[in-house]
Motif scaffolding. Structure first.
Motif, PDB file in Angstrom:
ATOM      1  N   ASN A 109       0.886  -1.156  -0.118  1.00 55.91           N
ATOM      2  CA  ASN A 109       0.046  -0.211   0.163  1.00 55.91           C
ATOM      3  C   ASN A 109       0.809   1.250  -0.089  1.00 55.91           C
ATOM      4  OD1 ASN A 109      -2.686  -1.438   0.287  1.00 55.91           O
ATOM      5  ND2 ASN A 109      -1.757  -1.977   2.360  1.00 55.91           N
ATOM      6  N   PRO A 110       1.185   1.714  -1.290  1.00 56.37           N
ATOM      7  CA  PRO A 110       2.275   2.902  -1.077  1.00 56.37           C
ATOM      8  C   PRO A 110       1.715   4.126  -0.686  1.00 56.37           C
ATOM      9  CG  PRO A 110       1.924   1.768  -3.422  1.00 56.37           C
ATOM     10  CD  PRO A 110       0.914   1.416  -2.514  1.00 56.37           C
ATOM     11  N   ILE A 111       2.773   4.936  -0.122  1.00 55.39           N
ATOM     12  CA  ILE A 111       2.584   6.201   0.347  1.00 55.39           C
ATOM     13  C   ILE A 111       2.362   7.251  -0.714  1.00 55.39           C
ATOM     14  CG2 ILE A 111       3.453   8.012   1.951  1.00 55.39           C
ATOM     15  CD1 ILE A 111       4.610   5.512   3.456  1.00 55.39           C
ATOM     16  N   MET A 112       1.478   7.925  -0.806  1.00 55.78           N
ATOM     17  CA  MET A 112       1.134   9.143  -1.616  1.00 55.78           C
ATOM     18  C   MET A 112       1.143  10.428  -0.862  1.00 55.78           C
ATOM     19  SD  MET A 112       0.905   8.067  -4.989  1.00 55.78           S
ATOM     20  CE  MET A 112       2.208   6.785  -4.578  1.00 55.78           C
ATOM     21  N   ASN A 159      -3.637  11.244  -4.029  1.00 55.34           N
ATOM     22  CA  ASN A 159      -4.519  10.589  -3.151  1.00 55.34           C
ATOM     23  C   ASN A 159      -5.833  10.173  -3.656  1.00 55.34           C
ATOM     24  OD1 ASN A 159      -2.691  10.343  -0.765  1.00 55.34           O
ATOM     25  ND2 ASN A 159      -2.650  12.516  -0.607  1.00 55.34           N
ATOM     26  N   ARG A 160      -6.086  10.804  -4.844  1.00 55.33           N
ATOM     27  CA  ARG A 160      -7.468  10.396  -5.421  1.00 55.33           C
ATOM     28  C   ARG A 160      -7.437   9.336  -6.417  1.00 55.33           C
ATOM     29  NH1 ARG A 160     -10.222  16.414  -6.115  1.00 55.33           N
ATOM     30  NH2 ARG A 160     -10.440  16.985  -4.312  1.00 55.33           N
ATOM     31  N   LEU A 161      -6.086   8.735  -6.499  1.00 62.74           N
ATOM     32  CA  LEU A 161      -6.039   7.734  -7.635  1.00 62.74           C
ATOM     33  C   LEU A 161      -6.762   6.456  -6.840  1.00 62.74           C
ATOM     34  CD1 LEU A 161      -2.559   8.306  -8.982  1.00 62.74           C
ATOM     35  CD2 LEU A 161      -4.773   9.036  -9.956  1.00 62.74           C
ATOM     36  N   SER A 162      -6.731   5.261  -7.717  1.00 61.64           N
ATOM     37  CA  SER A 162      -7.179   4.082  -7.218  1.00 61.64           C
ATOM     38  C   SER A 162      -5.870   3.362  -6.766  1.00 61.64           C
ATOM     39  CB  SER A 162      -7.765   3.064  -8.297  1.00 61.64           C
ATOM     40  OG  SER A 162      -6.742   2.956  -9.211  1.00 61.64           O
ATOM     41  N   GLY A 163      -6.223   2.171  -6.068  1.00 64.15           N
ATOM     42  CA  GLY A 163      -5.067   1.674  -5.457  1.00 64.15           C
ATOM     43  C   GLY A 163      -3.744   1.062  -6.380  1.00 64.15           C
ATOM     44  N   GLU A 172      -3.633   2.461  -9.328  1.00 66.94           N
ATOM     45  CA  GLU A 172      -2.748   3.206 -10.010  1.00 66.94           C
ATOM     46  C   GLU A 172      -1.837   4.099  -9.105  1.00 66.94           C
ATOM     47  OE1 GLU A 172      -6.522   5.481 -12.738  1.00 66.94           O
ATOM     48  OE2 GLU A 172      -6.416   5.921 -10.579  1.00 66.94           O
ATOM     49  N   LYS A 173      -2.224   4.105  -7.869  1.00 69.97           N
ATOM     50  CA  LYS A 173      -1.119   4.692  -6.711  1.00 69.97           C
ATOM     51  C   LYS A 173       0.038   3.802  -6.828  1.00 69.97           C
ATOM     52  CE  LYS A 173      -4.305   6.675  -3.425  1.00 69.97           C
ATOM     53  NZ  LYS A 173      -5.081   6.481  -1.840  1.00 69.97           N
ATOM     54  N   GLN A 174      -0.073   2.572  -6.862  1.00 69.52           N
ATOM     55  CA  GLN A 174       1.022   1.505  -7.025  1.00 69.52           C
ATOM     56  C   GLN A 174       1.935   1.692  -8.019  1.00 69.52           C
ATOM     57  OE1 GLN A 174       0.038  -2.858  -7.309  1.00 69.52           O
ATOM     58  NE2 GLN A 174       1.226  -3.006  -5.339  1.00 69.52           N
TER      59      GLN A 174
END
Length: 244
Positions: free
Chosen positions: A88-91, A136-140, A142-144
């Motif tokens: 679960n990457p930090i944004m 922070n509004r991206l999906s999981g 996309e964040k990854q």
């Protein structure tokens, strides 16, 4: 197939809160390979991964990286070379561009010109419009991919992946691993991934190590891990068919 040992773990042991997590672990990881470490929850997989960029320190034994004790490296230099992608990457607050520019803050020699950012986003399957989206509004997923792009800007040698396909449907999990495999070839990476899913990783990994109760009980050179004749491994595979 692979000749140069990048990591050598020798009789490595680690305890936490009085409980032995890893016990006399011996493992060689070769430059350029894709190694998957499989095992049930609590077997020590993620702990093993964290030892490889000194997020955790072994209590016993030794870990060599490029024939040098891992504790002798400058921690920042080591983590630039040995990149860790969290499940679960930090944004950080702000746009994707701001998040990517963090690579330059951490490592000033990172190339963060606009065209490089766009290219790296394309490499992870995102277009240039993502630069201006709120991270922070991206999906999981996309964040990854943004976190992966941020790591690739530092031109790492090794990519450590902690359950990158956990909680994803099989089709999406396969797409992510297809992309990681292409990135491995494009950037000449060594990939070490921990996973529960033996069926998924057999299509990507060169070797598979089975970690059970803090020790490697079997190593497969084969694409089909079902061929391993080891009682504990066969029991894990049988059980995991129902878990996945």
């Amino acid at each position: 197939l692979f000749m140069n040992k990048l990591f050598q773990l020798r009789d490595v042991g680690l305890s936490m809160d009085g409980q032995a997590i890893l016990k006399n672990l011996n493992l060689d990881i070769f430059a350029g390979e894709f190694l998957a470490i499989l095992g049930p929850s609590g077997s020590g997989k993620s702990t093993c991964l964290r030892l490889l960029n000194n997020l955790y320190s072994a209590r016993f034994g030794e870990i060599l990286y490029k024939d040098k004790d891992i504790t002798d490296y400058d921690i920042q230099s080591l983590r630039k070379e040995v990149a860790f992608l969290l499940q679960n990457p930090i944004m950080f607050k702000g746009s994707v561009e701001i998040n990517l520019l963090r690579a330059h803050e951490w490592f000033p020699d990172s190339d963060t010109q606009n065209e490089t950012l766009v290219k790296i986003l394309n490499d992870v399957g995102l277009d240039e419009h993502y630069l201006y989206k709120e991270a922070n509004r991206l999906s999981g997923g996309e964040k990854q991919r943004v976190a992966l792009a941020r790591l690739l800007l530092n031109r790492p040698t090794v990519l450590l992946l902690d359950e990158p396909t956990a909680n994803l449907d099989p089709a999406l999990a396969q797409r992510i691993l297809n992309r990681i495999k292409k990135l491995q070839e494009r950037y000449n990476l060594t990939v070490v991934m921990v996973s529960h899913d033996h069926e998924l990783v057999k299509n990507y990994a060169h070797r598979v190590a089975f970690l059970l109760e803090g020790n490697i009980v079997a190593m497969s050179q084969s694409a089909d891990v079902n061929d391993i004749q080891n009682e504990a491994v066969m029991a894990f595979i049988k059980e995991s068919r129902y878990e996945i």
